[in-house]
Design a protein around this motif. Structure first.
Motif, PDB file in Angstrom:
ATOM      1  N   ILE A   9       0.848  -1.189   0.000  1.00  0.00           N
ATOM      2  CA  ILE A   9       0.000   0.000   0.000  1.00  0.00           C
ATOM      3  C   ILE A   9       0.881   1.235   0.000  1.00  0.00           C
ATOM      4  N   CYS A  10       0.532   2.199  -0.841  1.00  0.00           N
ATOM      5  CA  CYS A  10       1.270   3.453  -0.896  1.00  0.00           C
ATOM      6  C   CYS A  10       0.897   4.307   0.325  1.00  0.00           C
ATOM      7  N   SER A  11       1.907   4.782   1.026  1.00  0.00           N
ATOM      8  CA  SER A  11       1.662   5.595   2.222  1.00  0.00           C
ATOM      9  C   SER A  11       1.215   7.010   1.890  1.00  0.00           C
ATOM     10  N   GLU A  12       1.296   7.416   0.622  1.00  0.00           N
ATOM     11  CA  GLU A  12       0.892   8.760   0.227  1.00  0.00           C
ATOM     12  C   GLU A  12      -0.559   8.802  -0.255  1.00  0.00           C
ATOM     13  N   CYS A  13      -0.911   7.898  -1.165  1.00  0.00           N
ATOM     14  CA  CYS A  13      -2.247   7.965  -1.766  1.00  0.00           C
ATOM     15  C   CYS A  13      -3.129   6.769  -1.431  1.00  0.00           C
ATOM     16  N   GLY A  14      -2.580   5.718  -0.801  1.00  0.00           N
ATOM     17  CA  GLY A  14      -3.382   4.559  -0.434  1.00  0.00           C
ATOM     18  C   GLY A  14      -3.559   3.537  -1.544  1.00  0.00           C
ATOM     19  N   TYR A  15      -2.793   3.632  -2.642  1.00  0.00           N
ATOM     20  CA  TYR A  15      -2.897   2.686  -3.753  1.00  0.00           C
ATOM     21  C   TYR A  15      -2.447   1.288  -3.290  1.00  0.00           C
ATOM     22  N   GLU A  16      -3.235   0.269  -3.629  1.00  0.00           N
ATOM     23  CA  GLU A  16      -2.948  -1.111  -3.239  1.00  0.00           C
ATOM     24  C   GLU A  16      -2.459  -1.904  -4.445  1.00  0.00           C
ATOM     25  N   SER A  17      -1.480  -2.761  -4.195  1.00  0.00           N
ATOM     26  CA  SER A  17      -0.905  -3.576  -5.261  1.00  0.00           C
ATOM     27  C   SER A  17      -0.470  -4.921  -4.689  1.00  0.00           C
ATOM     28  N   PRO A  18      -0.603  -6.005  -5.456  1.00  0.00           N
ATOM     29  CA  PRO A  18      -0.148  -7.314  -4.964  1.00  0.00           C
ATOM     30  C   PRO A  18       1.366  -7.462  -4.963  1.00  0.00           C
ATOM     31  N   LYS A  19       2.090  -6.579  -5.642  1.00  0.00           N
ATOM     32  CA  LYS A  19       3.544  -6.650  -5.657  1.00  0.00           C
ATOM     33  C   LYS A  19       4.130  -5.263  -5.403  1.00  0.00           C
ATOM     34  N   TRP A  20       5.427  -5.260  -5.070  1.00  0.00           N
ATOM     35  CA  TRP A  20       6.096  -4.016  -4.698  1.00  0.00           C
ATOM     36  C   TRP A  20       6.537  -3.258  -5.936  1.00  0.00           C
ATOM     37  N   TYR A  21       6.406  -1.927  -5.878  1.00  0.00           N
ATOM     38  CA  TYR A  21       6.909  -1.034  -6.920  1.00  0.00           C
ATOM     39  C   TYR A  21       7.848  -0.005  -6.285  1.00  0.00           C
ATOM     40  N   GLY A  22       8.895   0.345  -6.998  1.00  0.00           N
ATOM     41  CA  GLY A  22       9.770   1.419  -6.532  1.00  0.00           C
ATOM     42  C   GLY A  22       9.081   2.762  -6.594  1.00  0.00           C
ATOM     43  N   LYS A  23       8.257   2.954  -7.641  1.00  0.00           N
ATOM     44  CA  LYS A  23       7.488   4.185  -7.791  1.00  0.00           C
ATOM     45  C   LYS A  23       6.009   3.833  -7.844  1.00  0.00           C
ATOM     46  N   CYS A  24       5.222   4.529  -7.050  1.00  0.00           N
ATOM     47  CA  CYS A  24       3.783   4.250  -6.995  1.00  0.00           C
ATOM     48  C   CYS A  24       3.149   4.551  -8.351  1.00  0.00           C
ATOM     49  N   PRO A  25       2.402   3.622  -8.942  1.00  0.00           N
ATOM     50  CA  PRO A  25       1.762   3.877 -10.236  1.00  0.00           C
ATOM     51  C   PRO A  25       0.680   4.949 -10.186  1.00  0.00           C
ATOM     52  N   SER A  26       0.155   5.246  -8.980  1.00  0.00           N
ATOM     53  CA  SER A  26      -0.939   6.206  -8.866  1.00  0.00           C
ATOM     54  C   SER A  26      -0.447   7.640  -8.688  1.00  0.00           C
ATOM     55  N   CYS A  27       0.414   7.872  -7.676  1.00  0.00           N
ATOM     56  CA  CYS A  27       0.870   9.238  -7.370  1.00  0.00           C
ATOM     57  C   CYS A  27       2.291   9.516  -7.820  1.00  0.00           C
ATOM     58  N   ASN A  28       2.999   8.487  -8.360  1.00  0.00           N
ATOM     59  CA  ASN A  28       4.354   8.634  -8.909  1.00  0.00           C
ATOM     60  C   ASN A  28       5.388   9.045  -7.873  1.00  0.00           C
ATOM     61  N   ASN A  29       5.150   8.742  -6.585  1.00  0.00           N
ATOM     62  CA  ASN A  29       6.143   8.981  -5.544  1.00  0.00           C
ATOM     63  C   ASN A  29       7.020   7.751  -5.361  1.00  0.00           C
ATOM     64  N   TRP A  30       8.295   7.978  -5.065  1.00  0.00           N
ATOM     65  CA  TRP A  30       9.245   6.881  -4.937  1.00  0.00           C
ATOM     66  C   TRP A  30       9.301   6.378  -3.496  1.00  0.00           C
ATOM     67  N   ASN A  31       9.509   5.044  -3.363  1.00  0.00           N
ATOM     68  CA  ASN A  31       9.750   4.377  -2.078  1.00  0.00           C
ATOM     69  C   ASN A  31       8.647   4.651  -1.058  1.00  0.00           C
ATOM     70  N   THR A  32       7.395   4.611  -1.511  1.00  0.00           N
ATOM     71  CA  THR A  32       6.257   4.809  -0.610  1.00  0.00           C
ATOM     72  C   THR A  32       5.427   3.543  -0.428  1.00  0.00           C
ATOM     73  N   MET A  33       5.775   2.454  -1.123  1.00  0.00           N
ATOM     74  CA  MET A  33       5.007   1.213  -1.016  1.00  0.00           C
ATOM     75  C   MET A  33       5.467   0.425   0.208  1.00  0.00           C
TER      76      MET A  33
END
Length: 454
Positions: A9-33
């Motif tokens: 889950i992204c700590s900035e926008c709350g986007y949920e994903s089954p796998k980890w991303y370096g950059k959130c696909p929703s808000c484009n912030n780095w290292n927030t998952m």
């Protein structure tokens, strides 16, 4: 049996994903998952939660219009930023740096409300009852109707609210609460979101106003997911430094009033003291015969404020000159410097530029453009303003013209009340003035201002 799975889950926008991303696909912030455990949902039973008592859709013509019933907090400046007081059933979020005065102003409000409206419940997840009692004694906030409890379980907090039936509830802070049905740690995105949902349901169904304290990040932004700001009705933010005595309470969001109001406070040993005449406080140490110092007028909400802006221009041998702005937008400063270099041929490329707004206030809008330009020229040329007790307002355009601003009459009346003798404003604003209780000087360009003030 359903399988427990981990999600990110992204700590900035709350986007949920089954796998980890370096950059959130929703808000484009780095290292927030961040990784959290998602418990299985029980599909056999669904609980319906309603906040409106099962109302049916009806035509907007048939809906009766009425004013919100508000509670007086006993603090005029807090009532101002709230839009007139606390609305029943509202959810208000207050944030700010540690030690800025969030718990202090809430405890003072709890004392006033408990003496006027009945019981108040103060829920603390960070401090013990003894610590709050010690602060209450210092603030003279001890009364029978003020109830204190240290608890972090949202279900137990709800049972306390049902038993006590308070008129006002304070939660300090939302990052410490947890719901036992969720396996993630307190402060996580899931816990903050679900606990806020529960508090919103409690407040709306029982018509209880709630105040929620939230932490801030190192960058000064509100900690937790952005959905937290969308869920609450009002968002307040404390500005200022812990080493300074003045505090600014600003409205970021308000469903029951304007978002442009500010409240001014002074931190003292007895707590936060409200300042009703803010202009006199911001100008109490002002000297009108110093180079680089200019008094400007701005509008904050419905009231005018007169504040001092200071500029220091010093020659440097560095390859990249320094640009430092405190209380002024950095992009706005660069824009005015470019206009002065282009139109007035004043070189700033070989000088360090420092700009400061006295009192810790952050300027918004374009009211102080002309005053900032005059302060920069005064410091660069080493010349003070010749006119006695002068106020300068106006917006500066890219072609060097001085553009008109709104609500000039309010600023002019405030300047006359504070004893100013002259006010420099855009020429187009002078044409619309009906009553002049101060010497008004109209200008149409930055070049024209130089001949007026120096």
């Amino acid at each position: 049996m359903a399988k427990i799975k981990n999600i990110y889950i992204c700590s900035e926008c709350g986007y949920e994903s089954p796998k980890w991303y370096g950059k959130c696909p929703s808000c484009n912030n780095w290292n927030t998952m961040t990784e959290e455990t998602k418990a299985p949902t029980n599909t056999g039973f669904k609980r319906a939660v309603t906040m409106s008592g099962g109302n049916k859709p009806q035509s907007i013509v048939n809906i009766r219009s009425s004013q919100y019933e508000r509670l007086d907090t006993g603090i005029t400046e807090l009532n101002r930023v709230l839009g007139g007081g606390l609305v029943k059933g509202s959810l208000t979020l207050i944030s700010g740096d540690p030690g800025i005065g969030k718990s202090t102003i809430l405890l003072q409000s709890a004392r006033n409300i408990s003496r006027k409206y009945g019981k108040v419940l103060y829920v603390s997840g960070e401090e013990s009852e003894e610590q709050i009692k010690m602060r209450g004694e210092r603030l003279d906030s001890i009364c029978d109707n003020l109830y204190i409890v240290s608890e972090t379980n949202i279900d137990i907090i709800e049972s306390h609210i049902v038993d006590i039936e308070p008129a006002f509830v304070i939660i300090d802070s939302i990052q410490t609460l947890f719901k036992s049905d969720i396996s993630s740690a307190p402060g996580s995105v899931s816990q903050v979101r679900e606990c806020t949902n529960e508090l919103m349901r409690i407040g709306k169904t029982k018509s209880i106003p709630l105040f929620i304290v939230a932490h801030v990040t190192k960058q000064g932004e509100l900690a937790g997911p952005r959905v937290l700001e969308h869920m609450v009705d009002t968002v307040l933010y404390f500005e200022g430094e812990r080493t300074q005595e003045f505090r600014i309470l600003r409205t970021i969001k308000n469903r029951f009033g304007t978002t442009s109001e500010i409240g001014v406070f002074e931190m003292r040993q007895s707590g936060l003291e409200e300042i009703l005449d803010a202009s006199s406080v911001f100008l109490q140490e002002t000297s009108f015969k110093q180079e680089g110092a200019v008094v400007i007028g701005i509008i904050e909400g419905t009231r005018p404020l007169l504040i001092e802006i200071q500029a220091l221009v010093s020659e440097t041998k560095a390859v990249m000159p320094r640009r430092t702005a405190v209380g002024v937008d950095h992009q706005r400063l660069n824009l005015i410097l470019a206009v002065l270099e282009k139109k007035l041929k004043i070189p700033f490329y070989n000088s360090d530029v420092y700009v400061n707004v006295v009192g810790g206030l952050n300027l918004e809008g374009t009211y102080g453009d002309l005053g900032l330009a005059v302060a920069l020229i005064s410091s660069a040329k080493g010349r003070e303003i010749k006119l006695d007790r002068t106020l300068i307002i106006g917006e500066v355009g890219l072609t060097g013209e001085v553009r008109p601003i709104a609500q000039v009459e309010k600023i002019m009346n405030e300047a006359a009340k504070m004893g100013f003798a002259n006010i420099i404003m855009p020429m187009k604003n002078t044409e619309k003035l009906e009553k002049r209780n101060i010497n008004v000087i109209g200008v149409s360009s930055v070049k024209e201002v130089l001949s007026k003030v120096f």
